[in-house]
Design a protein around this motif. Structure first.
Motif, short mmCIF file in Angstrom:
data_model
loop_
_atom_site.label_atom_id
_atom_site.label_comp_id
_atom_site.label_asym_id
_atom_site.label_seq_id
_atom_site.Cartn_x
_atom_site.Cartn_y
_atom_site.Cartn_z
N ASN A 105 -43.54 -34.86 22.26
CA ASN A 105 -43.45 -33.51 22.80
C ASN A 105 -43.44 -32.49 21.67
O ASN A 105 -44.09 -31.45 21.77
N GLU A 106 -42.74 -32.78 20.59
CA GLU A 106 -42.68 -31.84 19.47
C GLU A 106 -44.06 -31.66 18.84
O GLU A 106 -44.46 -30.54 18.51
N GLN A 107 -44.80 -32.76 18.69
CA GLN A 107 -46.16 -32.66 18.16
C GLN A 107 -47.04 -31.79 19.06
O GLN A 107 -47.77 -30.92 18.58
N ALA A 108 -46.93 -32.02 20.36
CA ALA A 108 -47.73 -31.24 21.32
C ALA A 108 -47.29 -29.78 21.31
O ALA A 108 -48.13 -28.88 21.37
N ALA A 109 -46.00 -29.54 21.21
CA ALA A 109 -45.49 -28.17 21.20
C ALA A 109 -45.95 -27.41 19.96
O ALA A 109 -46.34 -26.24 20.04
N LEU A 110 -45.92 -28.07 18.82
CA LEU A 110 -46.37 -27.43 17.58
C LEU A 110 -47.86 -27.10 17.65
O LEU A 110 -48.29 -26.02 17.23
N ARG A 111 -48.65 -28.02 18.21
CA ARG A 111 -50.10 -27.74 18.39
C ARG A 111 -50.30 -26.57 19.35
O ARG A 111 -51.12 -25.69 19.12
N SER A 166 -51.72 4.55 10.15
CA SER A 166 -50.64 3.98 10.96
C SER A 166 -51.11 2.74 11.71
O SER A 166 -50.42 1.71 11.71
N ALA A 167 -52.27 2.82 12.33
CA ALA A 167 -52.79 1.68 13.09
C ALA A 167 -53.05 0.50 12.16
O ALA A 167 -52.74 -0.65 12.49
N LEU A 168 -53.60 0.79 11.00
CA LEU A 168 -53.89 -0.26 10.03
C LEU A 168 -52.61 -0.94 9.54
O LEU A 168 -52.54 -2.17 9.44
N MET A 169 -51.59 -0.16 9.28
CA MET A 169 -50.32 -0.72 8.81
C MET A 169 -49.66 -1.59 9.89
O MET A 169 -49.11 -2.64 9.59
N VAL A 170 -49.73 -1.14 11.13
CA VAL A 170 -49.18 -1.94 12.23
C VAL A 170 -49.95 -3.25 12.35
O VAL A 170 -49.37 -4.33 12.45
N ARG A 171 -51.28 -3.15 12.31
CA ARG A 171 -52.12 -4.33 12.44
C ARG A 171 -51.87 -5.32 11.29
O ARG A 171 -51.75 -6.52 11.53
N VAL A 172 -51.74 -4.81 10.09
CA VAL A 172 -51.46 -5.67 8.94
C VAL A 172 -50.11 -6.35 9.12
O VAL A 172 -49.97 -7.55 8.90
N GLY A 173 -49.11 -5.60 9.54
CA GLY A 173 -47.78 -6.18 9.76
C GLY A 173 -47.79 -7.27 10.81
O GLY A 173 -47.17 -8.33 10.63
N GLU A 174 -48.49 -7.03 11.91
CA GLU A 174 -48.58 -8.04 12.96
C GLU A 174 -49.24 -9.31 12.44
O GLU A 174 -48.77 -10.43 12.68
N LYS A 175 -50.34 -9.13 11.72
CA LYS A 175 -51.07 -10.29 11.20
C LYS A 175 -50.24 -11.06 10.17
O LYS A 175 -50.28 -12.29 10.13
N GLU A 176 -49.48 -10.34 9.35
CA GLU A 176 -48.64 -11.01 8.36
C GLU A 176 -47.57 -11.86 9.04
O GLU A 176 -47.29 -12.98 8.62
N ILE A 177 -46.99 -11.34 10.11
CA ILE A 177 -46.00 -12.11 10.86
C ILE A 177 -46.64 -13.36 11.46
O ILE A 177 -46.10 -14.46 11.37
N LEU A 178 -47.81 -13.20 12.06
CA LEU A 178 -48.50 -14.33 12.67
C LEU A 178 -48.93 -15.36 11.63
O LEU A 178 -48.80 -16.57 11.85
N GLU A 179 -49.42 -14.89 10.49
CA GLU A 179 -49.82 -15.82 9.41
C GLU A 179 -48.59 -16.57 8.88
O GLU A 179 -48.67 -17.76 8.60
N HIS A 180 -47.47 -15.85 8.75
CA HIS A 180 -46.23 -16.51 8.30
C HIS A 180 -45.81 -17.58 9.32
O HIS A 180 -45.40 -18.68 8.94
N ALA A 181 -45.93 -17.26 10.60
CA ALA A 181 -45.58 -18.23 11.64
C ALA A 181 -46.48 -19.45 11.55
O ALA A 181 -46.00 -20.59 11.71
N LEU A 182 -47.77 -19.25 11.30
CA LEU A 182 -48.68 -20.39 11.15
C LEU A 182 -48.26 -21.27 9.98
O LEU A 182 -48.29 -22.50 10.08
N GLY A 183 -47.85 -20.65 8.88
CA GLY A 183 -47.38 -21.42 7.74
C GLY A 183 -46.13 -22.22 8.07
O GLY A 183 -46.01 -23.39 7.68
N SER A 184 -45.22 -21.59 8.78
CA SER A 184 -43.99 -22.29 9.19
C SER A 184 -44.31 -23.46 10.11
O SER A 184 -43.73 -24.55 9.97
N GLU A 213 -45.07 -29.28 11.15
CA GLU A 213 -45.96 -30.41 11.49
C GLU A 213 -45.95 -31.45 10.37
O GLU A 213 -45.93 -32.65 10.65
N THR A 214 -45.95 -31.00 9.13
CA THR A 214 -45.92 -31.93 7.98
C THR A 214 -44.62 -32.72 7.99
O THR A 214 -44.64 -33.95 7.84
N ARG A 215 -43.49 -32.04 8.16
CA ARG A 215 -42.19 -32.73 8.19
C ARG A 215 -42.14 -33.73 9.34
O ARG A 215 -41.65 -34.84 9.18
#
Length: 146
Positions: free
Chosen positions: A71-77, A117-135, A140-142
């Motif tokens: 389930n954890e593998q499926a949830a992470l995917r 302003s729009a660019l800064m918001v968009r960059v912030g959102e993407k940075e959060i999402l990219e950080h989440a992908l890294g996490s 998944e590796t662990r």
């Protein structure tokens, strides 16, 4: 559907059912880790299978924590796919946004305040999402080593 009832009960027990009720999640600066607090419980519940029900009754399944290795593998995917899908809906990549900001600075181009302003918001959102992908990749590796 009994499986849907189990999923809803498990989300409620984990406190992650606000997503299903349409309640806004707290701003990232005011929240517990969104992966552990909301996204992973939602992903674990979404990927529950009838085999996972063999762990106990409706009230005993705790999606706030790993239900089973499968389930954890499926949830992470599931979580990774959801984030990648969200990122793919942006018209530009994070690198392209950074390039635009860098280029505007180097060429002394003054962008309209709304665009900045729009660019800064968009960059912030993407940075959060990219950080989440890294996490998620680290999780998944662990999990694959366990």
């Amino acid at each position: 559907d009994p499986l849907q009832r189990v999923k809803a009960a498990a989300l409620a027990k984990a406190g992650a059912d606000s997503y299903l009720r349409g309640v806004d999640l707290p701003h990232p600066s005011q929240r517990v880790d969104a992966l552990e607090g909301t996204l992973l419980p939602l992903a674990r519940a979404a990927t529950l299978t009838p085999e996972d029900l063999s762990q106990g009754t409706v009230g005993e399944i705790d999606v706030a924590h790993e239900v089973s290795k499968l389930n954890e593998q499926a949830a992470l995917r599931w979580a990774r796919d959801a984030i990648e899908t969200h990122l793919s809906r942006y018209p530009t990549t994070l690198d392209a946004d950074h390039d635009l900001i860098r280029q505007a600075g180097e060429e002394n181009i003054t962008l309209p305040p709304r665009i900045v302003s729009a660019l800064m918001v968009r960059v912030g959102e993407k940075e959060i999402l990219e950080h989440a992908l890294g996490s998620l990749a680290n999780m998944e590796t662990r999990l694959s080593r366990a």
